[in-house]
Every structure is written in structure tokens, then in C-alpha cells.
Design a protein around this motif. Sequence first.
Motif, PDB file in Angstrom:
ATOM      1  N   LEU A   1      -0.241  67.617  29.963  1.00 46.49           N
ATOM      2  CA  LEU A   1      -0.399  66.540  30.931  1.00 46.49           C
ATOM      3  C   LEU A   1      -1.870  66.432  31.299  1.00 46.49           C
ATOM      4  CD1 LEU A   1       0.670  64.494  33.084  1.00 46.49           C
ATOM      5  CD2 LEU A   1       0.954  66.465  34.618  1.00 46.49           C
TER       6      LEU A   1
ATOM      7  N   THR B   1      -7.204  68.174  34.290  1.00 46.77           N
ATOM      8  CA  THR B   1      -7.573  67.191  35.309  1.00 46.77           C
ATOM      9  C   THR B   1      -8.690  66.238  34.869  1.00 46.77           C
ATOM     10  OG1 THR B   1      -9.048  68.830  36.311  1.00 46.77           O
ATOM     11  CG2 THR B   1      -6.821  68.650  37.220  1.00 46.77           C
TER      12      THR B   1
ATOM     13  N   LYS C   1       3.987  67.907  36.938  1.00 42.44           N
ATOM     14  CA  LYS C   1       4.091  69.248  36.341  1.00 42.44           C
ATOM     15  C   LYS C   1       5.306  69.987  36.888  1.00 42.44           C
ATOM     16  CE  LYS C   1       1.277  73.425  35.548  1.00 42.44           C
ATOM     17  NZ  LYS C   1       2.202  74.457  36.044  1.00 42.44           N
TER      18      LYS C   1
ATOM     19  N   GLU D   1      -4.109  64.368  33.753  1.00 41.82           N
ATOM     20  CA  GLU D   1      -4.035  63.474  34.912  1.00 41.82           C
ATOM     21  C   GLU D   1      -5.045  63.931  35.950  1.00 41.82           C
ATOM     22  OE1 GLU D   1      -3.846  60.996  37.443  1.00 41.82           O
ATOM     23  OE2 GLU D   1      -2.134  60.545  36.132  1.00 41.82           O
TER      24      GLU D   1
ATOM     25  N   GLY E   1      -0.506  64.835  39.509  1.00 44.54           N
ATOM     26  CA  GLY E   1      -0.355  65.743  38.378  1.00 44.54           C
ATOM     27  C   GLY E   1       0.518  66.936  38.706  1.00 44.54           C
ATOM     28  N   GLN E   2       0.359  67.483  39.918  1.00 48.62           N
ATOM     29  CA  GLN E   2       1.164  68.644  40.319  1.00 48.62           C
ATOM     30  C   GLN E   2       2.639  68.258  40.464  1.00 48.62           C
ATOM     31  OE1 GLN E   2      -0.229  71.814  40.568  1.00 48.62           O
ATOM     32  NE2 GLN E   2       1.960  72.344  40.498  1.00 48.62           N
TER      33      GLN E   2
ATOM     34  N   VAL F   1       4.429  73.224  30.827  1.00 48.42           N
ATOM     35  CA  VAL F   1       3.430  72.192  31.078  1.00 48.42           C
ATOM     36  C   VAL F   1       2.054  72.799  31.304  1.00 48.42           C
ATOM     37  CG1 VAL F   1       2.787  70.218  32.516  1.00 48.42           C
ATOM     38  CG2 VAL F   1       5.210  70.749  32.149  1.00 48.42           C
TER      39      VAL F   1
ATOM     40  N   HIS G   1      -1.585  71.475  32.634  1.00 54.19           N
ATOM     41  CA  HIS G   1      -2.146  70.320  33.330  1.00 54.19           C
ATOM     42  C   HIS G   1      -3.667  70.357  33.280  1.00 54.19           C
ATOM     43  CE1 HIS G   1      -2.928  68.132  37.397  1.00 54.19           C
ATOM     44  NE2 HIS G   1      -3.157  67.344  36.383  1.00 54.19           N
TER      45      HIS G   1
END
Length: 225
Positions: free
Chosen positions: A6, A32, A18, A8, A14-15, A28, A30
Motif C-alpha cells: 500500500l 508513505t 492497512k 498512500e 493509510g493506517q 500489508v 505501508h
Amino acid sequence: MANVLLVEDEVFLGQIVKDSLEVRGFQVQHATDGMQGLTFFAQQKPDVVVLDVMMPQLDGFSLAQKIREQNAFVPIIFLTARSQTVDVVKGFELGGNDYLKKPFSMDELIVRIKALLNRQSGIPCPEPESYSIGQYVFDYPKQKLLFKTQECALSYKESELLKRLYQNRNQVLERTAVLLELWGDDSFFNGRSLDVFITRLRHHLKQDPKIQIVNIRGIGYKLII
């Protein structure tokens, strides 16, 4: 369960994404920003990539292009606040497989992730008798296209072509493959006939402005919903 990358830059969103995916069994990673996403992609080799379009350092379109230089097959889903056709088409031309407009529901994102993973793995899906295409209902066995109370009868080739466009929605339907399958050869005259049928389908679907059939020059067509 599948590994998801991911990318984002909105940390809070995003969290949420996720956490929601992990609750459903996905693994996942993530990132940023786009550059971090590219690094994570090389390290993690994810099964599917979910990209925001507007990001610092490296935007989602540029990141998708770089990912495609490394891997031609990993599914890519764009998350975007952009809804103009030109932006959607650009994303697909750069190698995207699907897109979701913000704000979106987690259930819809998960359905789309699973659909792309199943398609890639070759797991067959049951063949429905009707398809929801935007505000239309396509009754394939009866070769009819329904819009509210209106009903439009389709020819055999219109019906077969629309079915293939829908089954490959938001992805490129290759022109040569359609010509060989439905016309028997890819001659110039059959190609012109295919163009006519595409024009007819655009006319049939014109009452829903969110539906587009776009030409991908030299390759084929894409039904965007």
C-alpha cells in the motif's frame, strides 16, 4: 494470504486501510511516498500493489511505470480523487489494472483486490447470466441491454463483444484477439467492421456518462466503468 503493498501518503487513511486489510488476513506493507514504495516493492515482491496517485517525491503514475519496468504482471490498483477520463486512461496505459475513486469503501477495495488476484491465478469464476454495467443490466443469454425501463436488443456480435469488454473491464481487450475469435481473421475489412460495432456499443451505453469505451491506439479497447 496475499501480500499487499500500500503506497498512500495520507498517514491516517493509510493506517485505516492497512488495519482493515490485516483484519481480513492480508499482509500489508505501508509506504508513505512513492520513493519508499519503490524500495518496498523491490524488497517485498508483493502480490498486489495499491497506489495513491497524488504523492510527494514520486507520484502514483510514475511509480506504476517504474514497477512495470521490473514486473509486467503484478496487479496494480490506483486510489485517486481524479475522475476525468483522461486521468483514468493514463493510469491504465501506464500499467494499472483497476482504480478506485476516493472516498471508497473498504469492502469494494477488498473485492477488487481479490478479483485481480483470482484473475492472475487463473481461478475460474462462475459465469453469471447478467452483468451490471454502470446503470445498465446486460442480459447476456437474451442479448438485451436494460436501462431503467428501457430495453435494447443486441445483435450476436454486439452481445459477444460487450461480454468480452465487460470481462476485461478496466483492462485492455486486445483488438487482434477479438477479431480472430469473433470474425475469424484480423483483415483490414474485419477491423473496420469491429470499429463499427464499438461505435454501436458506445451509442447503446451513452445514457450513463460514467461508462467509456476508449481506444488504446495500436492495441485494442478498454471499457472503463
